[in-house]
Design a protein around this motif. Structure first.
Motif, short mmCIF file in Angstrom:
data_model
loop_
_atom_site.label_atom_id
_atom_site.label_comp_id
_atom_site.label_asym_id
_atom_site.label_seq_id
_atom_site.Cartn_x
_atom_site.Cartn_y
_atom_site.Cartn_z
N GLU A 1 19.60 -64.08 -71.25
CA GLU A 1 20.66 -63.73 -72.19
C GLU A 1 20.44 -62.29 -72.65
N TYR A 2 21.51 -61.51 -72.67
CA TYR A 2 21.36 -60.08 -72.97
C TYR A 2 21.71 -59.71 -74.41
N HIS A 3 22.26 -60.61 -75.18
CA HIS A 3 22.53 -60.40 -76.61
C HIS A 3 23.31 -59.10 -76.84
N ARG A 4 24.29 -58.85 -76.01
CA ARG A 4 25.19 -57.71 -76.19
C ARG A 4 24.46 -56.37 -76.17
N SER A 5 23.33 -56.32 -75.55
CA SER A 5 22.59 -55.05 -75.47
C SER A 5 23.14 -54.22 -74.34
N VAL A 6 22.99 -52.88 -74.48
CA VAL A 6 23.46 -51.99 -73.44
C VAL A 6 22.39 -51.77 -72.39
N ILE A 7 21.18 -52.31 -72.63
CA ILE A 7 20.11 -52.18 -71.65
C ILE A 7 19.67 -53.56 -71.20
N VAL A 8 19.04 -53.61 -70.01
CA VAL A 8 18.57 -54.86 -69.42
C VAL A 8 17.11 -54.70 -69.07
N ARG A 9 16.28 -55.61 -69.53
CA ARG A 9 14.85 -55.51 -69.26
C ARG A 9 14.38 -56.60 -68.27
N THR A 10 15.25 -57.53 -67.90
CA THR A 10 14.86 -58.60 -66.98
C THR A 10 16.07 -59.02 -66.15
N ASN A 11 15.82 -59.79 -65.16
CA ASN A 11 16.92 -60.28 -64.32
C ASN A 11 16.75 -61.77 -64.08
N GLY A 12 17.77 -62.37 -63.49
CA GLY A 12 17.72 -63.81 -63.19
C GLY A 12 16.79 -64.11 -62.03
N ALA A 13 16.49 -65.40 -61.90
CA ALA A 13 15.59 -65.81 -60.82
C ALA A 13 15.88 -67.26 -60.45
N VAL A 14 15.60 -67.57 -59.19
CA VAL A 14 15.71 -68.93 -58.68
C VAL A 14 14.37 -69.30 -58.05
N VAL A 15 13.74 -70.34 -58.56
CA VAL A 15 12.42 -70.76 -58.08
C VAL A 15 12.57 -72.07 -57.31
N PRO A 16 12.36 -72.02 -55.99
CA PRO A 16 12.46 -73.28 -55.22
C PRO A 16 11.20 -74.14 -55.39
N ILE A 17 11.41 -75.44 -55.47
CA ILE A 17 10.30 -76.39 -55.58
C ILE A 17 10.46 -77.46 -54.49
N GLU A 18 9.39 -77.72 -53.79
CA GLU A 18 9.44 -78.69 -52.70
C GLU A 18 8.19 -79.56 -52.77
N CYS A 19 8.38 -80.87 -52.85
CA CYS A 19 7.26 -81.81 -52.92
C CYS A 19 7.27 -82.72 -51.70
N TRP A 20 6.13 -82.85 -51.06
CA TRP A 20 5.99 -83.69 -49.87
C TRP A 20 5.18 -84.94 -50.23
N TYR A 21 5.74 -86.10 -49.91
CA TYR A 21 5.06 -87.37 -50.17
C TYR A 21 4.92 -88.13 -48.85
N PHE A 22 3.78 -88.77 -48.67
CA PHE A 22 3.63 -89.67 -47.53
C PHE A 22 4.56 -90.86 -47.73
N ARG A 23 5.38 -91.16 -46.71
CA ARG A 23 6.34 -92.25 -46.84
C ARG A 23 5.67 -93.60 -47.01
N LYS A 24 4.50 -93.76 -46.43
CA LYS A 24 3.83 -95.06 -46.46
C LYS A 24 2.65 -95.06 -47.42
N GLY A 25 2.62 -94.12 -48.32
CA GLY A 25 1.54 -94.09 -49.30
C GLY A 25 1.94 -94.78 -50.58
N ASN A 26 0.99 -95.29 -51.32
CA ASN A 26 1.23 -95.96 -52.59
C ASN A 26 1.06 -94.95 -53.71
#
Length: 316
Positions: A17-42
């Motif tokens: 959120e930029y709060h109506r400022s005329v300057i920008v100190r950061t940008n957006g980001a997308v962080v991918p998350i991937e979890c692998w599980y053994f199908r036959k594990g408990n």
């Protein structure tokens, strides 16, 4: 699902959120998350008591089941493109199921019906297979319908049968649709509900498609192999479905004879007109042609010589 793994993927999105400022100190980001599980594990543990069934008993049985019917050629290797049949022929039908990411299962045909319209609920209908895979049509006196054993017995996802061509009495259109209810069951589950039986007229007995106890087909005699029960897996998934083929155009062989009858009659008249048959008439035509050409050539040559001789006398 890939191989023995169940993969969970998501993305964390950050929108500043930029709060109506005329300057920008950061940008957006997308962080991918991937979890692998053994199908036959408990995945359960002592501190946590989950309410769900362990992963080994649920995901191992899940997968997409797709049932289908298709017309095959006589070699059972290629799919037939034509849907036109003549009385006296056999319709080669292959039932199959796609079992991607699934435990080994075996395909069966619970029942099949032929109708004049799409769907099994048509008013005029004829049972081809019933009573949990009893090929009723094979019991007809003039029928050669039978189950066919696949070349590779390990093909559990396919079931073949030959159907003697027929059409409904009084049907001017001669179109039929075939709808089958297909199901799968564990490979080792063979009983009166999971079999494929053909009636042998000579021995007057129902025989199974595969080498197994003949008692599994005994219920076909009485027409009662138990009430149909929806096939449900441990995970609550239905292992059954319906598939249809059609419309199939059924033609009488007598109709095709009418198309060639006029041609045969014309040939016969030509043979009767010429004592030596068609060959003698052809020889006669060739001989007359040769004579005509010879006469014309001789006339032209005589005319040429006459004009030459006349021109010579004028010059003298």
């Amino acid at each position: 699902m890939i191989g023995d793994f169940l993969i969970y993927t998501t993305h964390l999105n950050h929108t500043p959120e930029y709060h109506r400022s005329v300057i920008v100190r950061t940008n957006g980001a997308v962080v991918p998350i991937e979890c692998w599980y053994f199908r036959k594990g408990n995945v359960s543990s002592d501190p946590i008591k989950p309410a769900w069934i362990p992963l080994s008993s649920t995901k191992s049985g899940e997968g997409h089941l797709s049932f289908s019917l298709c017309l095959m050629n006589g070699d059972w290797l290629t799919e037939r493109t034509s849907t036109v049949y003549y009385l006296g022929e056999l319709i080669h039908i292959e039932a199959s199921v796609s079992m991607t990411n699934h435990m080994p299962l075996k395909l069966y045909i619970d029942h099949c019906v032929a109708t004049l319209n799409v769907g099994k609920d048509s008013t005029l209908r004829y049972s081809i297979i019933d009573h949990n895979v009893c090929l009723l049509e094979s019991k007809a006196e003039d029928s050669f319908s039978t189950f066919v054993l696949p070349r590779d017995e390990r093909e559990l996802d396919k079931l073949w049968f030959d159907l003697d061509v027929f059409h409904f009495l009084g049907d001017d259109c001669s179109l039929i649709f075939i709808t089958c209810h297909l199901k799968v069951a564990p490979v080792d589950q063979r009983d009166s509900r999971n079999k494929a039986c053909t009636f042998q007229k000579v021995q007057n007995v129902w025989t199974p498609l595969e080498e197994s106890s003949i008692d599994s087909c005994a219920c076909c005699h009485v027409g009662n192999c138990g009430a149909h029960k929806g096939v449900v897996s441990e995970a609550g998934l239905k292992w059954e479905g319906e598939a249809s083929i059609g419309p199939l155009l059924i033609l009488d062989t007598d109709v095709t004879k009418l198309a060639t009858e006029s041609l045969n009659e014309a040939e016969q008249r030509m043979q009767e007109r010429s004592p030596g048959g068609v060959e003698s008439e052809v020889v006669l035509i060739v001989a007359l042609t040769v004579i005509a050409v010879s006469v014309i050539s001789a006339s032209l040559l005589a005319l040429f010589l006459y004009r030459k001789h006349k021109q010579t006398r004028v010059n003298q």
